[in-house]
Design an enzyme around this catalytic site. Structure first.
Site, PDB file in Angstrom:
ATOM      1  N   GLU A   4       6.850 -57.296 -23.144  1.00 20.32           N
ATOM      2  CA  GLU A   4       7.890 -57.683 -24.511  1.00 20.32           C
ATOM      3  C   GLU A   4       7.932 -56.091 -24.633  1.00 20.32           C
ATOM      4  O   GLU A   4       8.238 -55.420 -25.630  1.00 20.32           O
ATOM      5  CB  GLU A   4       8.300 -58.571 -25.077  1.00 20.32           C
TER       6      GLU A   4
ATOM      7  N   LYS B  86      20.569 -66.565 -24.747  1.00 16.33           N
ATOM      8  CA  LYS B  86      20.206 -65.543 -23.485  1.00 16.33           C
ATOM      9  C   LYS B  86      21.342 -65.587 -22.660  1.00 16.33           C
ATOM     10  O   LYS B  86      21.618 -66.828 -22.235  1.00 16.33           O
ATOM     11  CB  LYS B  86      18.775 -66.014 -23.191  1.00 16.33           C
TER      12      LYS B  86
END
Length: 435
Positions: A205, A344
């Protein structure tokens, strides 16, 4: 003119070099939308099913040709002829077509790709930005970002159990300034790590994954970076957050949080009560504003006890715990577990269900944090969703890697387009905490 005439999926690669889906939707008018689907590394056991081929001779078994075929041969046939603006009807039709509680037949990745592409095609048809189409005229809140600048756990090879160490520029006046603050801290952190002889390679990330001596070493180093960048730690400046991803090191048989899984021999092994004590210790010692998945996804008693202990002081986010699912969220609200939900889109599989989860959270006084996945693409839809829903917070990685920066750059564009209407709430994004 707004009738869907064609739906087409192809296999593309995500930010980890693994296959994922890209779906295109076309209408009679020529309006067009494209959606790409992200993928997680640490996944909740109750998430909607990401359909993979399992053919080890191709992409190590991670191919998505089955999902692609499901879009091109099954879903396309079912939704061609629908008005592209009828998002809910299209999403419901795909859910019914799948017919399973976890989208295991067609694949949540197949369904989500279509859902996003439909919304983008509708926005294109109406000639409005995606966030305006999804959110209407009241769209105005730019999210406060959670910037994952140190990666541990399943996202890196660093010997730290917690998966993410994040900074949040809660004292910034605008999103643009908040992003600058975060970038400057990121670069200050890199200098500090280099000076200590620590690795500055980045994880999935975009955060660093150095060999720290433990959790507190990571936090102390971030605090030094905040100071070195010229900012203060706290409500007027930058605060800290964790994603513990506790399910990744919870031992179900022994019912303990086993830090040795990531931190090696000699690391702590904590009971549920000790895990709560440890998190409280950290909150008392450092300027922490948010903790995600502090307890295992099935440790409901632990979650309730943690919320009782820290729920008025710190945002307690359920990710694996809620998996963007209104059924689990409703139970959490009823039982007083957590005070926030991570959103999400691929955990649930359609935009309709995603928006329902955000709405349910807000109605219950929970915050909603719109989030990326560790396996991302250049698709920036989550930036538009965060603004469209006035969610107030977004979690989309560090200040490096184009798959993360794509979302931040889209938010800069949106803030520019909104002009004087744009609001950045910073610390006020945590509206359910007692400050």
């Amino acid at each position: 003119m707004s009738i869907i005439t064609d739906v087409y999926a192809r296999e593309v690669l995500d930010s980890r070099g693994n296959p994922t889906l890209e779906v295109e939707v076309y209408t009679e008018s020529g309006a067009f939308g494209r959606g790409m689907v992200p993928s997680g590394a640490s996944t909740g056991e109750h998430e909607a099913v990401e359909l993979r081929d399992g053919d080890k001779s191709r992409y190590l078994g991670l191919g998505t040709q089955k999902a692609v075929d499901n879009v091109n041969n099954i879903i396309a046939e079912a939704i061609i002829g629908y008005d592209v603006r009828d998002q809910q009807a299209i999403d419901r039709a795909m859910i019914a077509l799948d017919g399973t509680p976890n989208k295991g037949k067609l694949g949540a990745n197949a369904i989500l790709g279509v859902s996003i592409a439909v919304a983008r095609a509708a926005a294109d048809y109406l000639e409005v930005p995606l966030y305006t189409y999804l959110g209407g005229f009241n769209t105005k809140v730019l999210p406060t970002p959670m910037m994952n600048i140190i990666n541990g756990g399943s996202h890196s090879d660093a010997p730290i159990a917690f998966q993410e160490f994040m900074i949040m520029p809660v004292g910034a006046p605008t999103f643009k300034e908040g992003l600058r603050w975060g970038a400057e801290v990121f670069h200050a952190l890199k200098k500090i790590l280099k000076a200590r002889g620590l690795v500055t390679a980045v994880g999935d990330e975009g955060g660093f994954a150095p060999k720290f001596e433990g959790t507190e070493d990571g936090v102390e180093t971030i605090l030094k970076a905040i100071e070195a960048a010229g900012y203060e730690a706290g409500e007027n400046g930058i605060m800290i957050g964790f994603d513990c991803a506790s399910s990744e090191f919870y031992d179900k048989e022994r019912k303990v949080y086993d830090y040795t899984k990531f931190e090696g021999e000699g690391a702590a092994v904590r009971t549920s009560a000790e895990q709560i004590d440890y998190l409280e210790e950290l909150v008392n010692k450092y300027p922490i504003i948010t903790i995600e998945d502090g307890m295992d996804e099935n440790d409901w008693e632990g979650w309730k006890a943690l919320t009782e202990r820290l729920g008025k002081r710190v945002q307690l986010v359920g990710d694996d715990f809620f998996v963007t699912n209104t059924e689990y969220l409703a139970r959490g609200i009823k039982e007083g577990a957590a005070n926030s939900i991570l959103i999400k889109v691929n955990q649930i599989g359609t935009l309709t269900e995603t928006f329902e989860a955000i709405e349910m959270a807000k109605e219950a006084g929970y915050t909603a944090v719109v989030s990326h996945r560790s396996g991302e693409t250049e698709d920036s839809t989550i930036a538009d969703i965060a603004v469209a829903t006035n969610a107030g917070q977004i979690k989309t990685g560090s200040l490096s890697r184009t798959d993360r920066i794509a979302k931040y750059n889209q938010l800069l564009r949106i803030e520019d387009q909104l002009g004087e209407v744009a609001q950045y709430k910073g610390i006020k994004s945590f509206y359910n905490l007692k400050k």
